[in-house]
Design a protein around this motif. Sequence first.
Motif, PDB file in Angstrom:
ATOM      1  N   MET A   1      15.930 -56.634  20.765  1.00 39.11           N
ATOM      2  CA  MET A   1      16.222 -55.831  21.956  1.00 39.11           C
ATOM      3  C   MET A   1      14.991 -54.991  22.246  1.00 39.11           C
ATOM      4  SD  MET A   1      18.114 -54.043  24.133  1.00 39.11           S
ATOM      5  CE  MET A   1      19.739 -54.678  23.914  1.00 39.11           C
TER       6      MET A   1
ATOM      7  N   VAL B   1      15.218 -53.029  30.200  1.00 38.74           N
ATOM      8  CA  VAL B   1      15.816 -53.575  28.990  1.00 38.74           C
ATOM      9  C   VAL B   1      15.655 -55.092  28.977  1.00 38.74           C
ATOM     10  CG1 VAL B   1      17.933 -53.794  27.654  1.00 38.74           C
ATOM     11  CG2 VAL B   1      17.494 -51.693  28.926  1.00 38.74           C
TER      12      VAL B   1
ATOM     13  N   ALA C   1      26.848 -61.456  22.930  1.00 32.25           N
ATOM     14  CA  ALA C   1      25.867 -61.039  23.941  1.00 32.25           C
ATOM     15  C   ALA C   1      25.521 -59.563  23.765  1.00 32.25           C
ATOM     16  CB  ALA C   1      26.439 -61.277  25.332  1.00 32.25           C
ATOM     17  N   TRP C   2      24.305 -59.211  24.171  1.00 31.75           N
ATOM     18  CA  TRP C   2      23.892 -57.805  24.183  1.00 31.75           C
ATOM     19  C   TRP C   2      24.639 -57.097  25.311  1.00 31.75           C
ATOM     20  CZ3 TRP C   2      20.831 -56.440  20.239  1.00 31.75           C
ATOM     21  CH2 TRP C   2      19.998 -57.397  19.666  1.00 31.75           C
ATOM     22  N   VAL C   3      24.980 -55.853  25.071  1.00 34.71           N
ATOM     23  CA  VAL C   3      25.656 -55.092  26.122  1.00 34.71           C
ATOM     24  C   VAL C   3      24.681 -54.037  26.651  1.00 34.71           C
ATOM     25  CG1 VAL C   3      27.612 -53.622  26.703  1.00 34.71           C
ATOM     26  CG2 VAL C   3      27.876 -55.453  25.008  1.00 34.71           C
ATOM     27  N   VAL C   4      24.377 -54.130  27.944  1.00 37.56           N
ATOM     28  CA  VAL C   4      23.416 -53.214  28.546  1.00 37.56           C
ATOM     29  C   VAL C   4      24.122 -52.367  29.602  1.00 37.56           C
ATOM     30  CG1 VAL C   4      21.240 -53.031  29.812  1.00 37.56           C
ATOM     31  CG2 VAL C   4      21.568 -54.880  28.169  1.00 37.56           C
ATOM     32  N   GLY C   5      23.959 -51.067  29.486  1.00 38.46           N
ATOM     33  CA  GLY C   5      24.546 -50.154  30.457  1.00 38.46           C
ATOM     34  C   GLY C   5      23.584 -49.947  31.609  1.00 38.46           C
ATOM     35  N   ILE C   6      24.119 -49.836  32.812  1.00 38.02           N
ATOM     36  CA  ILE C   6      23.285 -49.565  33.986  1.00 38.02           C
ATOM     37  C   ILE C   6      23.411 -48.080  34.318  1.00 38.02           C
ATOM     38  CG2 ILE C   6      23.026 -50.015  36.460  1.00 38.02           C
ATOM     39  CD1 ILE C   6      24.060 -52.887  35.815  1.00 38.02           C
ATOM     40  N   GLN C   7      22.276 -47.420  34.353  1.00 35.24           N
ATOM     41  CA  GLN C   7      22.253 -45.981  34.642  1.00 35.24           C
ATOM     42  C   GLN C   7      22.915 -45.697  35.995  1.00 35.24           C
ATOM     43  OE1 GLN C   7      20.940 -43.076  33.082  1.00 35.24           O
ATOM     44  NE2 GLN C   7      21.703 -41.974  34.880  1.00 35.24           N
TER      45      GLN C   7
ATOM     46  N   VAL D   1      26.602 -44.202  32.281  1.00 33.13           N
ATOM     47  CA  VAL D   1      26.661 -45.630  32.585  1.00 33.13           C
ATOM     48  C   VAL D   1      27.556 -45.898  33.800  1.00 33.13           C
ATOM     49  CG1 VAL D   1      27.398 -47.874  31.708  1.00 33.13           C
ATOM     50  CG2 VAL D   1      26.189 -46.292  30.208  1.00 33.13           C
TER      51      VAL D   1
ATOM     52  N   THR E   1      28.546 -51.925  32.773  1.00 35.97           N
ATOM     53  CA  THR E   1      27.788 -52.625  31.736  1.00 35.97           C
ATOM     54  C   THR E   1      27.685 -54.109  32.081  1.00 35.97           C
ATOM     55  OG1 THR E   1      29.749 -53.055  30.400  1.00 35.97           O
ATOM     56  CG2 THR E   1      28.503 -51.078  29.864  1.00 35.97           C
TER      57      THR E   1
ATOM     58  N   VAL F   1      17.360 -56.655  32.066  1.00 36.71           N
ATOM     59  CA  VAL F   1      18.089 -55.848  33.043  1.00 36.71           C
ATOM     60  C   VAL F   1      17.159 -54.708  33.456  1.00 36.71           C
ATOM     61  CG1 VAL F   1      20.196 -54.561  33.515  1.00 36.71           C
ATOM     62  CG2 VAL F   1      20.216 -56.344  31.755  1.00 36.71           C
ATOM     63  N   VAL F   2      16.807 -54.670  34.747  1.00 32.90           N
ATOM     64  CA  VAL F   2      15.872 -53.646  35.219  1.00 32.90           C
ATOM     65  C   VAL F   2      16.454 -52.917  36.426  1.00 32.90           C
ATOM     66  CG1 VAL F   2      13.521 -53.178  35.981  1.00 32.90           C
ATOM     67  CG2 VAL F   2      13.956 -55.149  34.531  1.00 32.90           C
TER      68      VAL F   2
END
Lengths: 330, 142
Positions: free
Chosen positions: A194, A201, A212-218, A227, A230, A238-239
Amino acid sequence: MRSLFLRSAVLAGLISVLLLCSCSTGKENEASGTGVYFDTVIDIKIYDERAEELLSDCFKLCGDMERILSAHDENSELYRLNHRKGQSVEVSGDLASCIKAGLYCGEISDGAFDITILPVSGLWDFGSETHRVPGDDEIKEALKKVGYGRVHCEGNIVTFDDPETQIDLGGIAKGYISSKLKEYLKSEGCTSAMINLGGNVSTVGSRPDGSAWVVGIQEPFKERGTVYETVEVKDRCVVSSGTYERHFAVDGKEYHHILDPSTGYPADTSLEQATVVGEDDVLCDALSTICVLLGKEKAGEMIKEQGIDVDVLFIDTGHNGYWEKAESDR
Amino acid sequence: MSGTDSGSADVTPRKTVRKIKLWKPADIIVILLWISAGFFLMFRAGSDARAASPALRLEVTKDRETVGVYSLDEDRIVEIDGSNTFEIKDGRVRMVSADCPDRVCVHSREISSDGESIVCLPNHVVLKITGGEGGGIDAITE
């Protein structure tokens, strides 16, 4: 008899050792670190038998990239290119690739993304604490120096039509570095990592357990770390970009850091944020900015026309979110 | 195995005798000791990971060097090199003060779960919670 005694002891010993190993894996093959490069916090977590070694190589790579791609570091290769003597300059492979990617993003966005915005962004200087709105004449003067069409890159040779043109890879450098890190980790056989470059990210493979990776969106304009939603990703990045990142108010008017290269002023956008999810880190980094600049409709059309395989979450100024998913994900 | 044993009744007594000879009590004790030692260690490792919240800790780094590791269970206020001060209270961490110009870290959301962090960019200070199972969010965009 004695041998049997020994055998049983050895067998039982083996069983317990096996049990122990199965419990402690994951921790022993894990390394993570945080460093600061480009005024950006870089957080890397690697799951691999050689995690420690790979991690230190990754940070070394970040340092190398900083010495090439930073527009503000007076010792960087890009700084030297911007303060060049001749019209054509031979640069390193990395700088050439990054400039080419930047020029490509200028083309697909019809100039909304422009790596030659530096003279204008320098006037606004959103990085500093002095919140100043530059004069209109200053902006008009600086705008004359802007135009990605005046930069050409063939092989490792960068040619400028205008001696005053300067390049800032800020909108793409993070994506370029994370793609380099990803490429390096994969070439070393790593299947789980990661990479977080100041909020860009990027992931290699999946979590060590295969999920799967869990990515939070600001969430825009909320405390950092809040968040909005996600997303689950494998091997993708994820950008997010948005008007909330750097902004200030002068005389009651808000100014954000996403500048429109056609006006020299903060883009008049209907979006607070765009988040791009895809496999190409460089493209996703640039696209997140492009989406904010173009707005939901135009950006959606452009992505479809170019056949780019990304999912985008647009959050408008009314704080409503809309996903625009790639064909492959529908 | 058990099928052969019960199948021929006449040899059973002999077998039993041999079995006792083969598996001396000492053998069994040794095996049991090994297995229980294995289970004990396995259990201990397992319970550490399962009871996620008590095991959570705050790792504080400055310039990539760890300057301290603190349990989230104990409330305290800690000053880092005179540049930043953070507080642990009721399992939550927040930056109380910082001498940097932007003070983004002080305005950051307080953190309490595994993987969350607060960063003071100008001072290169990172507060990060680790030690959980990592089942939640792996990273957050900015």
